[in-house]
Design an enzyme around this catalytic site. Sequence first.
Site: not given
Length: 834
Positions: A54, A56, A74, A90, A118, A158
Amino acid sequence: MGKVKGKHRLDKYYHLAKEQGYRSRAAWKLIQLDTKYTFLHSSQSVLDLCAAPGGWMQVAVKHVPVGSLVIGVDLDPIRPIRGAIAVQEDITTPKCRSTIKKLMAENGCRAFDLVLHDGSPNVGGAWAKEATSQNSLVIDSVKLAIEFLAPKGTFITKIFRSQDYNAVLYCLRQFFEKVEVAKPLASRSASAEIYIIGFKYKAPSKIDPRLLDVKHLFQGGQEPPKVIDVLGATKQKRHRDGYEDGATVLRKVCSVADFVWSDNPVNILGSFTSMSFDDPACLPIRDHALTTEEVKALCDDLRVLAKQDFKYLLKWRMQIRKALSPEKIKTPTTVVESESKEDGDEDEDEDEDERVLDEMEEKTNSLEKKQKKEKKLQAKRRAKEKARKALGIQVDATEDGYGDQDLFSLTSIKGKKDLLAVDNSEYDKETTEVSDESDEESQDHSSSDLDSEDEHRRHDEKIEALFDDAYERYLGRVEGKTKQRKRSKQAYLKDGELQDGNDDGMMTHSAPDSDSDKEDNEVNPLVVPLEDAPAQEEIVKKWFTQDIFAEAEEHDVLDKYDSEDEMQIDGGAKKTQKSKELTNDKQQGETKGLMRKTNGCLQVSASKTDDDFEIVPAPATDSDSSSDDESDDDIDTKAEILATAKMMLRKRPREEMIDDAYNRYMFHDDGLPKWFIDEEQRHYQPVKPVTKEEIAAMKSQFKAIDARPAKKVAEAKARKKRAAHRKLEKFKKKANSISDQTEISEGSKRKMIEQLYRKAATTKKPEREYVVAKKGVQVKVGKGKVLVDPRMKADARKHGMKKKQQQGKGKKGNQKGKGSGKASAAGNKGKRGK
Ligand SMILES: C[S@@+](CC[C@H](N)C(=O)[O-])C[C@H]1O[C@@H](n2cnc3c(N)ncnc32)[C@H](O)[C@@H]1O
C-alpha cells in the site's frame, strides 16, 4: 534479477520510508515520478493495480486533492489506509473488473484520472520467466487502464527491460499521446525494472485486439531496428530501451568495405554486430599494412567495444581510405558514391574526414569534460559533507553548501563596523563569487549541448542529493541524537566559558579609550543574549513533560516505588533511563499506555513541581465511580491488547506493526504552532492494528471463559457423573440377570428390581478408616484410609464412643418410649376394655 537480499535491502529509501510511515520503499518511486511529471495533484480518482502493501496508495492519498477516490487492488490483502479503498482481487480476472466497476458506481466515479501499476509476479527468481510474466501482467494492467481511464488520463506501469519491452512501448504509444520512460532513483540500478508513463489517454473508439494480445504483441517486431549511438555523443538513452528484438540471438554482419567507404560510418558501427573481410571487395583493405590484427579483432565483435575502440576503428578507416583512395576500389555499396565522386578531388575527401574526426573529438572531449566536472563536484560535495559530519552540523537539504562555516557565524561579527563590512563588501564578494561560479556554470551549460537527458540527469542528482541529506538527518536523529546534543551542549558551555573570560577581561579595562579597546568591547548588534542555559534538572524536567511519559510512566513508577520519598530521590535518574527506552521503542510506550488504562484503580498523575516530581492521586470522577463503565473499558482495552498480542504471534503482522511504529509521529517536535497541535489532537487518531471484529471476537472469548465453571468443580462433577454411570451400569446388569430368571414370577421379579433400584439410589458415604503412622513404618493410604496423628485418632475414638453411647442411649430411650408407648397403649386398651 537484481533482487537485493540481506542488509543491502535496507538502504536509505527503506529507512526513509519507515521514517515517513510508508509501508514500502516503493513509495519513493511514485514520489519521485510525481516530482518529475506532477500527475497526482490533478487526479481526483486513482486506481492502483497491484498495490500491496500500500505504499503507492499512501502516497496517492497524500497528494491527490481532498475527497478524491483512491482504490488499491492486489492479490494480497492490504491493511486499511485512511482515505483509500483496498480490494483483494487478481487483476487478470473478470471478477476484479466487476468489483472495480461496482466500487466506481458506489462512489460516483465514471472513470479514473490516473491508473497506476507496480505489479510484479513472484515466480521464484527465474529471470526470463519473470520478465515474460511481468510483461504480460503489464498488458493486463493496460487492459484495465483502457477500460477505466478517463480521456486525457495518465497511466503509469512498471516493466522489466527485456525483449518484449519495445512491444509494450509500441502498444502504449497507440493509446497515449505522449509516452515517457523513467527510472526513478529509488529504483535500484541492479533491477531491470523501469517505469513507462503514458500521458493523455487517447480513448480511441476502436481498439485493435492484437494490441492487447500478448502472443501477438510479444512475437512481432513492430518497430524498426534501433541504431545505437556508439560514441554516446548524441542524445543517447542510457540503455533504457533494452535490446532490440532478437538482438541477443541474431548476428548482423556487414562488409568492412561498406564501413570504409560509407558516408555514415558511425551508423554502421551502431547497427551491426560484426564486420567481415570475406567480401572480395575487402581484400585490398584486409591485406593493407594498416589493417592490423587488432583492427581485425575489433571488427569481429562490435557489441563488446568500448568508446575508445570505436574511435580507433574510425581513425583506422580514415587512414585506410587515404591509403586506398588512389586505387579507387569499387564495391557494390561504393558504386553510387564512387560514381558521384569519381571526379571529386582528394582534398575534399580528406577535409571531410578531418571534419568528422574533429567533430567526434570535440563531442567526446566535451563529454569527458562534463563527466570530469561532475566527478569533481561530487567529490567536493562528499568532502564537505564529511567535514560537516565531523563537526556535528546537521546538513539542511536546501542549503547551498558553502564550505566556510565562519560565513554564517554571527560571533565573528564583532561590531557595527563588521556588520557594515559584511553588508557592503563581504556579501558582495561572496555573491560575486557565487555569481561568477554560476555564470561559469551557465556558460558551461550553454557551451555544452544541454539536451533533455542532461537536464534529467541533473534533476536526478539534485533529488538524490536531497534524499542523501534527508537520510543523513534521519541517521543523525536515530543514532547521533544524543551525541549531537552532548556536542552542542559542550560547545555551548565552552562558549559560555569563553564569554565569561571575555567579561572578566572587559572588567579589568578601566578606561576603554583607545579605538581598539572600543572595538574589542563592542558587541555584535545581531547577537541578542539568550536566556540562561538550562540546568541539567530543568532539561530532564522539560523532557518528562512530554505526553508520552504522562501516558506510560506513572504505572511503572508506582509499581517500582513504594514511597513518595524514594520516588523523589531516584525519580530523575530512573526516568532518564526509562525515557531512553521509550524513545527507542514507541510501541512499548503505547502498550504501557494501554496497560495503564486497564489498571484504572491505580490512576495517578505525575505533575512537575519546582522541587521534584510529585505523585498526586487522580481525583475520583463520576466516571470512576461507575464501576460498570470501568469494567467495560477494561474489557475493551484487554480485548484490544490481546487481539494485538495475538496478531503479534505471527511474523508478518508483527513486523508490519513494528514497521508502522516508525513514523513521523514518533518524534516529538518542539515549537509547533498551537493550532497545529490542536488539529492533530482532534483529527489524528492512530489507526489500530486490529479491527473491531477481532476485538469483538476476543471479547466473546472472554465471555466464554467467564461462563466456564471452575476446574475443581468441573472435575468433581465429572467424578460424580462417572460414579453414577458405573452404578447405573451395575444396576442394569443385576436387573437384567433378575429378569432373565425363569423360575421366579413376574411380580417378585419386579419387587426385586424395585428393591435393587432403591438400594442403588441411596448414596452411601464410604466409611473412612483412620490410620496412625508409627515411627519408621510406612503406611499405605487411599481407598478410605486416612492418615492421622495418634491424638486425632484417640479423639476420634473417644468421639466415636461418645456418639455410639449417645446413639445407644437414644435407641434405648426410643425403645423405652416405644415400650412405654406400647404399654400405655395396652393400658389404654385395658382401660377401654374395662
Ligand atoms: C512490488 S509490489 C507493489 C508495491 C506497491 N506499489 C507499494 O507501493 O506498496 C507488487 C505487487 O503485485 C502484486 N501482484 C502480482 N500479481 C498480481 C495480480 N495478478 N493481481 C493483483 N496483484 C498482483 C503482488 O501481490 C505484490 O503485492
